[in-house]
Design a protein around this motif. Structure first.
Motif, PDB file in Angstrom:
ATOM      1  N   VAL A  58       0.811  -1.216   0.000  1.00  0.00           N
ATOM      2  CA  VAL A  58       0.000   0.000   0.000  1.00  0.00           C
ATOM      3  C   VAL A  58       0.845   1.267   0.000  1.00  0.00           C
ATOM      4  N   SER A  59       1.957   1.267   0.711  1.00  0.00           N
ATOM      5  CA  SER A  59       2.740   2.494   0.891  1.00  0.00           C
ATOM      6  C   SER A  59       3.892   2.580  -0.101  1.00  0.00           C
ATOM      7  N   PRO A  60       4.079   3.741  -0.746  1.00  0.00           N
ATOM      8  CA  PRO A  60       5.191   3.925  -1.684  1.00  0.00           C
ATOM      9  C   PRO A  60       6.496   4.167  -0.937  1.00  0.00           C
ATOM     10  N   PRO A  61       7.614   4.227  -1.651  1.00  0.00           N
ATOM     11  CA  PRO A  61       8.880   4.588  -0.998  1.00  0.00           C
ATOM     12  C   PRO A  61       8.752   5.910  -0.248  1.00  0.00           C
ATOM     13  N   GLU A  62       9.427   6.009   0.874  1.00  0.00           N
ATOM     14  CA  GLU A  62       9.280   7.143   1.792  1.00  0.00           C
ATOM     15  C   GLU A  62       9.360   8.514   1.119  1.00  0.00           C
ATOM     16  N   PRO A  63      10.313   8.778   0.224  1.00  0.00           N
ATOM     17  CA  PRO A  63      10.384  10.132  -0.352  1.00  0.00           C
ATOM     18  C   PRO A  63       9.140  10.529  -1.148  1.00  0.00           C
ATOM     19  N   LEU A  64       8.311   9.548  -1.532  1.00  0.00           N
ATOM     20  CA  LEU A  64       7.140   9.842  -2.362  1.00  0.00           C
ATOM     21  C   LEU A  64       5.842   9.898  -1.566  1.00  0.00           C
ATOM     22  N   VAL A  65       5.887   9.609  -0.267  1.00  0.00           N
ATOM     23  CA  VAL A  65       4.647   9.428   0.493  1.00  0.00           C
ATOM     24  C   VAL A  65       3.776  10.678   0.495  1.00  0.00           C
ATOM     25  N   ASP A  66       4.324  11.828   0.800  1.00  0.00           N
ATOM     26  CA  ASP A  66       3.497  13.032   0.912  1.00  0.00           C
ATOM     27  C   ASP A  66       2.831  13.386  -0.417  1.00  0.00           C
ATOM     28  N   GLY A  67       3.573  13.303  -1.510  1.00  0.00           N
ATOM     29  CA  GLY A  67       2.977  13.564  -2.819  1.00  0.00           C
ATOM     30  C   GLY A  67       1.971  12.500  -3.212  1.00  0.00           C
ATOM     31  N   PHE A  68       2.211  11.269  -2.792  1.00  0.00           N
ATOM     32  CA  PHE A  68       1.274  10.168  -3.033  1.00  0.00           C
ATOM     33  C   PHE A  68      -0.055  10.435  -2.328  1.00  0.00           C
ATOM     34  N   LEU A  69       0.007  10.903  -1.086  1.00  0.00           N
ATOM     35  CA  LEU A  69      -1.209  11.233  -0.348  1.00  0.00           C
ATOM     36  C   LEU A  69      -1.976  12.359  -1.034  1.00  0.00           C
ATOM     37  N   GLU A  70      -1.254  13.310  -1.604  1.00  0.00           N
ATOM     38  CA  GLU A  70      -1.919  14.385  -2.342  1.00  0.00           C
ATOM     39  C   GLU A  70      -2.667  13.829  -3.547  1.00  0.00           C
ATOM     40  N   LEU A  71      -2.075  12.859  -4.250  1.00  0.00           N
ATOM     41  CA  LEU A  71      -2.758  12.240  -5.389  1.00  0.00           C
ATOM     42  C   LEU A  71      -4.038  11.531  -4.949  1.00  0.00           C
ATOM     43  N   LEU A  72      -4.002  10.864  -3.800  1.00  0.00           N
ATOM     44  CA  LEU A  72      -5.203  10.195  -3.297  1.00  0.00           C
ATOM     45  C   LEU A  72      -6.290  11.209  -2.959  1.00  0.00           C
ATOM     46  N   ARG A  73      -5.895  12.348  -2.406  1.00  0.00           N
ATOM     47  CA  ARG A  73      -6.881  13.397  -2.102  1.00  0.00           C
ATOM     48  C   ARG A  73      -7.480  13.945  -3.396  1.00  0.00           C
ATOM     49  N   ILE A  74      -6.649  14.139  -4.411  1.00  0.00           N
ATOM     50  CA  ILE A  74      -7.142  14.622  -5.707  1.00  0.00           C
ATOM     51  C   ILE A  74      -8.125  13.621  -6.304  1.00  0.00           C
ATOM     52  N   ALA A  75      -7.775  12.334  -6.242  1.00  0.00           N
ATOM     53  CA  ALA A  75      -8.615  11.299  -6.849  1.00  0.00           C
ATOM     54  C   ALA A  75      -9.992  11.237  -6.212  1.00  0.00           C
ATOM     55  N   SER A  76     -10.085  11.545  -4.914  1.00  0.00           N
ATOM     56  CA  SER A  76     -11.363  11.401  -4.213  1.00  0.00           C
ATOM     57  C   SER A  76     -12.437  12.340  -4.750  1.00  0.00           C
ATOM     58  N   THR A  77     -12.030  13.439  -5.377  1.00  0.00           N
ATOM     59  CA  THR A  77     -13.016  14.378  -5.929  1.00  0.00           C
ATOM     60  C   THR A  77     -12.858  14.586  -7.426  1.00  0.00           C
ATOM     61  N   ASP A  78     -11.663  14.335  -7.957  1.00  0.00           N
ATOM     62  CA  ASP A  78     -11.378  14.658  -9.348  1.00  0.00           C
ATOM     63  C   ASP A  78     -11.827  13.560 -10.309  1.00  0.00           C
ATOM     64  N   VAL A  79     -11.768  12.301  -9.869  1.00  0.00           N
ATOM     65  CA  VAL A  79     -12.234  11.207 -10.720  1.00  0.00           C
ATOM     66  C   VAL A  79     -13.756  11.301 -10.820  1.00  0.00           C
ATOM     67  N   PRO A  80     -14.326  11.348 -12.030  1.00  0.00           N
ATOM     68  CA  PRO A  80     -15.772  11.536 -12.176  1.00  0.00           C
ATOM     69  C   PRO A  80     -16.579  10.482 -11.421  1.00  0.00           C
ATOM     70  N   HIS A  81     -17.590  10.943 -10.689  1.00  0.00           N
ATOM     71  CA  HIS A  81     -18.457  10.024  -9.946  1.00  0.00           C
ATOM     72  C   HIS A  81     -19.923  10.422 -10.090  1.00  0.00           C
ATOM     73  N   GLY A  82     -20.267  11.003 -11.244  1.00  0.00           N
ATOM     74  CA  GLY A  82     -21.657  11.350 -11.504  1.00  0.00           C
ATOM     75  C   GLY A  82     -22.168  12.375 -10.515  1.00  0.00           C
ATOM     76  N   SER A  83     -23.407  12.184 -10.067  1.00  0.00           N
ATOM     77  CA  SER A  83     -24.002  13.097  -9.093  1.00  0.00           C
ATOM     78  C   SER A  83     -24.065  12.478  -7.702  1.00  0.00           C
ATOM     79  N   LEU A  84     -23.236  11.458  -7.460  1.00  0.00           N
ATOM     80  CA  LEU A  84     -23.185  10.861  -6.130  1.00  0.00           C
ATOM     81  C   LEU A  84     -22.733  11.892  -5.105  1.00  0.00           C
ATOM     82  N   ARG A  85     -23.376  11.871  -3.952  1.00  0.00           N
ATOM     83  CA  ARG A  85     -22.938  12.732  -2.858  1.00  0.00           C
ATOM     84  C   ARG A  85     -21.587  12.210  -2.372  1.00  0.00           C
TER      85      ARG A  85
END
Length: 365
Positions: free
Chosen positions: A214-241
């Protein structure tokens, strides 16, 4: 005349995801049968081990499973609670319900999965019998009751439909609308044969790294977490709340521990430049599932790195990595929203074939 009763399936109590009770075996069999009839393939089948693991409360969600059974006249034994493991009692099943309560975000939502037993389930294109309609109404009413009991105001219920009949040809859709549900998301399940993969050159200044778990190499962790935050709203999910996900190192560690308990195998690829991660995609394999098939659930590219062909590149790199680490994998099952035109184009370029239509129906309760 038979009556009906709801039984509640209590969470697994054994350390391992073994010795499933009859009710769990029946739910898994019927859910996979419905999936296969919709998609024409068993590649997306969910194993008993994975189902048992999914019934364990975790850091992200709290599951609740129920079954609707028929009772003979004069039966008086109380079957209210049945354990998920080590119980061989066989019941006259009519249908199954799982209500999953998110615990981190979307805490007003209850995610609902309803499955009819094979004796009531229609074949693609057939109408629902009166008995099937009655069972579905009872199960969706139970879902609403469970949601309200736990302070949830929104139901989100998924359906899988054969492309041969389409959404409007699915008799369950008409019932969902009668029950007050509205279509909030539509997407597809796609299958890709891992044959000859296209070249995946990366732009100058961008590199790729692969890792398992689950976890990437240590130097990439913080940027990896940012990508997960982006994906939670940026990946299309229709009109789901949906609410933005608040990913942290602590949360990542919790997810890693929960995943390790199941014993899943995850292969990940992260793309990065001089400033940090710009892309992430992963594939997973689960105990008891078809060893020739892997699932791919998420691909995300950072907004600052888009329109460079990185979506196609990262998928091709991931699938090569998957094949190198697990040569037995021959196919990938992937999922994408109909609203995600860019990813649909990438999947088409990589040879993906639509196998089933996925919809999610939403209702306030």
């Amino acid at each position: 005349m038979k009556s009906t009763q709801i039984i509640r399936v209590t969470p697994p109590h054994l350390p391992a995801n073994t010795d499933p009770s009859d009710v769990v075996l029946s739910q898994v069999f019927n859910a996979n049968l419905a999936s296969q009839e919709a998609s024409g393939t068993a590649d997306a089948a969910v194993s008993v081990e994975r189902t048992l693991h999914g019934l364990r409360p975790g850091p992200q969600s709290e599951p609740h499973m129920f079954a609707l059974i028929a009772r003979e006249p004069g039966e008086t034994e109380d079957y209210l609670d049945v354990p998920a493991q080590s119980d061989d009692r066989n019941f006259d099943y009519l249908g199954y319900l799982t209500v999953t309560l998110p615990l981190r975000e979307n805490t007003d939502t209850a995610e609902v999965a309803v499955t009819l037993d094979a004796g009531l389930a229609p074949l693609p294109g057939e109408e629902l019998s009166p008995e099937a309609v009655k069972a579905l109404r009872r199960l969706y009413q139970l879902a609403a009751d469970v949601a309200r009991e736990h302070g949830r105001g929104t139901l989100q219920a998924g359906l899988m439909t054969s492309p041969s009949i389409g959404v409007d040809g699915d008799p369950r859709v008409r019932l969902m609308r009668e029950l007050g549900f509205e279509l909030a998301y539509q997407g597809g399940e796609y299958l890709v044969e891992l044959g000859e993969l296209p070249a995946a050159p990366l732009p100058e200044g961008i590199a790729a790294t692969a890792f398992e778990g689950v976890s990437p190499p240590e130097p990439l962790v913080d940027g990896f977490l940012e990508l997960l935050r982006i994906a939670s709203t940026d990946v299309p999910h229709g009109s789901l709340r949906a609410e933005p996900a608040n990913w942290s190192r602590e949360r990542l560690a919790e997810v890693a521990a929960h995943s390790a308990r199941l014993g899943s195998q995850l292969v990940n690829v992260v793309l990065f430049d001089a400033y940090g991660p710009v892309g992430f995609s992963y594939a997973s394999r689960h105990p008891g599932s078809n060893p020739a098939v892997a699932e791919q659930d998420l691909t995300v590219i950072h907004p600052r790195a888009r329109r460079q062909g990185l979506g196609t590149a990262i998928k091709a790199i991931l699938w090569r990595e998957l094949r190198a680490r697990h040569p037995e994998v021959k196919r990938v099952c992937t999922f994408v929203s109909d609203d995600n035109a860019a990813m649909r184009a990438i999947n088409a370029k990589l040879g993906a074939t639509l196998t089933a239509i996925e919809t999610v129906w939403q209702k306030r309760v």
